[in-house]
Design a protein around this motif. Structure first.
Motif, PDB file in Angstrom:
ATOM      1  N   ALA A  74       1.009  -1.193   0.117  1.00  0.00           N
ATOM      2  CA  ALA A  74      -0.065   0.048   0.110  1.00  0.00           C
ATOM      3  C   ALA A  74       0.724   1.244   0.114  1.00  0.00           C
ATOM      4  O   ALA A  74       2.082   1.179   0.630  1.00  0.00           O
ATOM      5  N   ASN A  75       0.669   2.093  -0.810  1.00  0.00           N
ATOM      6  CA  ASN A  75       1.400   3.218  -0.694  1.00  0.00           C
ATOM      7  C   ASN A  75       0.525   4.870  -0.625  1.00  0.00           C
ATOM      8  O   ASN A  75      -0.601   4.758  -0.897  1.00  0.00           O
ATOM      9  N   GLY A  76       1.319   5.710  -0.188  1.00  0.00           N
ATOM     10  CA  GLY A  76       0.580   7.048  -0.053  1.00  0.00           C
ATOM     11  C   GLY A  76      -0.207   6.748   1.250  1.00  0.00           C
ATOM     12  O   GLY A  76      -0.027   6.119   2.028  1.00  0.00           O
ATOM     13  N   ASP A 128       2.361   0.063 -11.429  1.00  0.00           N
ATOM     14  CA  ASP A 128       3.736   0.531 -11.359  1.00  0.00           C
ATOM     15  C   ASP A 128       3.917   1.932 -10.700  1.00  0.00           C
ATOM     16  O   ASP A 128       3.329   2.757 -11.363  1.00  0.00           O
ATOM     17  N   CYS A 129       4.357   1.781  -9.846  1.00  0.00           N
ATOM     18  CA  CYS A 129       4.571   3.315  -8.934  1.00  0.00           C
ATOM     19  C   CYS A 129       5.867   3.854  -9.266  1.00  0.00           C
ATOM     20  O   CYS A 129       6.930   3.399  -9.525  1.00  0.00           O
ATOM     21  N   VAL A 130       5.779   5.297  -9.489  1.00  0.00           N
ATOM     22  CA  VAL A 130       6.744   6.278 -10.099  1.00  0.00           C
ATOM     23  C   VAL A 130       7.908   6.024  -8.880  1.00  0.00           C
ATOM     24  O   VAL A 130       9.182   6.313  -9.251  1.00  0.00           O
ATOM     25  N   GLU A 131       7.719   5.617  -7.670  1.00  0.00           N
ATOM     26  CA  GLU A 131       8.911   5.437  -6.837  1.00  0.00           C
ATOM     27  C   GLU A 131       9.839   3.841  -7.054  1.00  0.00           C
ATOM     28  O   GLU A 131      10.696   3.860  -6.258  1.00  0.00           O
ATOM     29  N   GLY A 132       9.089   3.031  -8.133  1.00  0.00           N
ATOM     30  CA  GLY A 132      10.320   2.197  -8.567  1.00  0.00           C
ATOM     31  C   GLY A 132       9.762   0.855  -8.165  1.00  0.00           C
ATOM     32  O   GLY A 132      10.619  -0.186  -8.227  1.00  0.00           O
ATOM     33  N   LEU A 219       0.643   5.535 -14.493  1.00  0.00           N
ATOM     34  CA  LEU A 219       1.360   5.178 -13.292  1.00  0.00           C
ATOM     35  C   LEU A 219       0.407   5.274 -12.030  1.00  0.00           C
ATOM     36  O   LEU A 219      -0.611   5.532 -11.920  1.00  0.00           O
ATOM     37  N   GLY A 220       1.170   4.610 -11.132  1.00  0.00           N
ATOM     38  CA  GLY A 220       0.332   4.302  -9.846  1.00  0.00           C
ATOM     39  C   GLY A 220      -0.472   5.530  -9.260  1.00  0.00           C
ATOM     40  O   GLY A 220      -1.646   5.486  -8.609  1.00  0.00           O
ATOM     41  N   TYR A 221       0.337   6.870  -9.160  1.00  0.00           N
ATOM     42  CA  TYR A 221      -0.405   7.930  -8.704  1.00  0.00           C
ATOM     43  C   TYR A 221      -1.681   8.383  -9.141  1.00  0.00           C
ATOM     44  O   TYR A 221      -2.266   9.260  -8.529  1.00  0.00           O
ATOM     45  N   LYS A 222      -2.062   7.892 -10.537  1.00  0.00           N
ATOM     46  CA  LYS A 222      -2.990   8.234 -11.132  1.00  0.00           C
ATOM     47  C   LYS A 222      -4.370   7.274 -10.711  1.00  0.00           C
ATOM     48  O   LYS A 222      -5.475   7.750 -10.753  1.00  0.00           O
TER      49      LYS A 222
HETATM   50 MO   LIG Z   1       3.109   5.814  -6.569  1.00  0.00          MO
END
Ligand SMILES: [Mo]
Ligand SMILES: Nc1nc2c(c(=O)[nH]1)N[C@H]1C(S)=C(S)[C@@H](COP(=O)(O)O)O[C@H]1N2
Length: 258
Positions: A74-76, A128-132, A219-222
């Motif tokens: 989980a992210n953010g 795919d998260c921008v953080e890799g 990407l993930g943040y969208k």
């Molecule tokens: Mo992300």
């Protein structure tokens, strides 16, 4: 306008763009108008080139059940802390509604039950998260196109905005709410769904309960979690920082094609 630089923003922003450009932090980038303009031009080019090459309806790759990642990070935000969300959660989202409004003919509110009763699509895709980091998960939800058809977009509508329940960056002026936006090409793409289930069960809170966006070619943040309200707009300038998303307002690209 100057904003507080949070540690998170500095860390993420700097790995994304500033380090690639040899700058010491994303704020240098964010506050430099020439650099901003150059980035936005390059971004427009990327989007057009990508769409020219792959076409508007190309599907993101789908995987098999055997490919599903045993753990999906989980992210953010992993638990919105606002009172409204906490109440909705304690009622198991029985009183939650997705508001659909803006430039639509028939503004409406949809309960979770109503959304689950609509025709659904299930897809196993890679996030795919921008953080890799990446993870493969199975998502089930209603195609956004079906929701938009229900409310009827007005001809002036050009973007769909997703408003979330989490204030990711606490600020006195309320500029820190998580939000995202996509254009109508992505909104009507067959893999763009409002997902209520992940890996065969109701979405868990860390992954965006009760409803999140999946827009699989980005990407993930969208992939906005904790959806509360969807709004059709003619342009993005009037919302928050004007760049169409929480992270976009902090220097990330609006079109985050994979
Ligand atoms: Mo992300
Ligand atoms: N509302 C909301 N949506 C969000 C975020 C967030 O913090 N808040 N983080 C984004 C980021 S950067 C990623 S990588 C994914 C993470 O989704 P996951 O927690 O299901 O892995 O959600 C995206 N959507």
């Amino acid at each position: 306008m100057s904003r507080l630089i949070t540690r998170r923003r500095f860390l993420i922003g700097s790995t994304l763009t500033a380090s690639a450009l040899g700058l010491s932090g994303c704020d240098l980038l964010v506050e430099n108008p020439t650099m901003q303009q150059a980035l936005r031009m390059a971004e427009g080019l990327t989007m057009r080139t990508q769409r020219l090459l792959i076409g508007d309806k190309t599907l993101a790759r789908e995987f098999s059940v055997a490919d599903i990642s045993p753990t999906f990070r989980a992210n953010g935000t992993s638990m919105p802390d606002g009172a409204e969300y906490q109440t909705l959660l304690s009622q198991k989202f029985s009183q939650w509604n997705l508001e659909v409004g803006g430039l639509v003919e028939r503004p409406t509110k949809l309960s979770l039950a109503a959304i689950k009763a609509m025709p659904s699509r299930t897809q196993i895709t890679r996030h795919d998260c921008v953080e890799g980091w990446s993870a493969i998960g199975q998502w089930t939800g209603v195609p956004l196109a079906a929701v938009l058809d229900k409310v009827g977009l007005k001809p002036e509508a050009r973007y769909i905005v997703f408003h979330c329940a989490d204030e990711y960056e606490k600020s006195l002026d309320g500029s820190g709410w998580y939000y995202e936006s996509i254009d109508l090409v992505d909104a009507y793409h067959p893999q763009t769904i409002l997902a209520h289930s992940m890996n065969g069960h109701d979405l868990e809170v860390p992954h965006g309960a009760p409803l999140r966006l999946r827009v699989e070619r980005q990407l993930g943040y969208k992939q906005a979690k904790y959806l509360m309200r969807i709004e059709a707009v003619g342009d993005l300038a009037g919302l928050y920082g004007g760049n169409g998303g929480f992270w976009e307002d902090r220097g990330y690209e609006w079109y985050a094609g994979i």
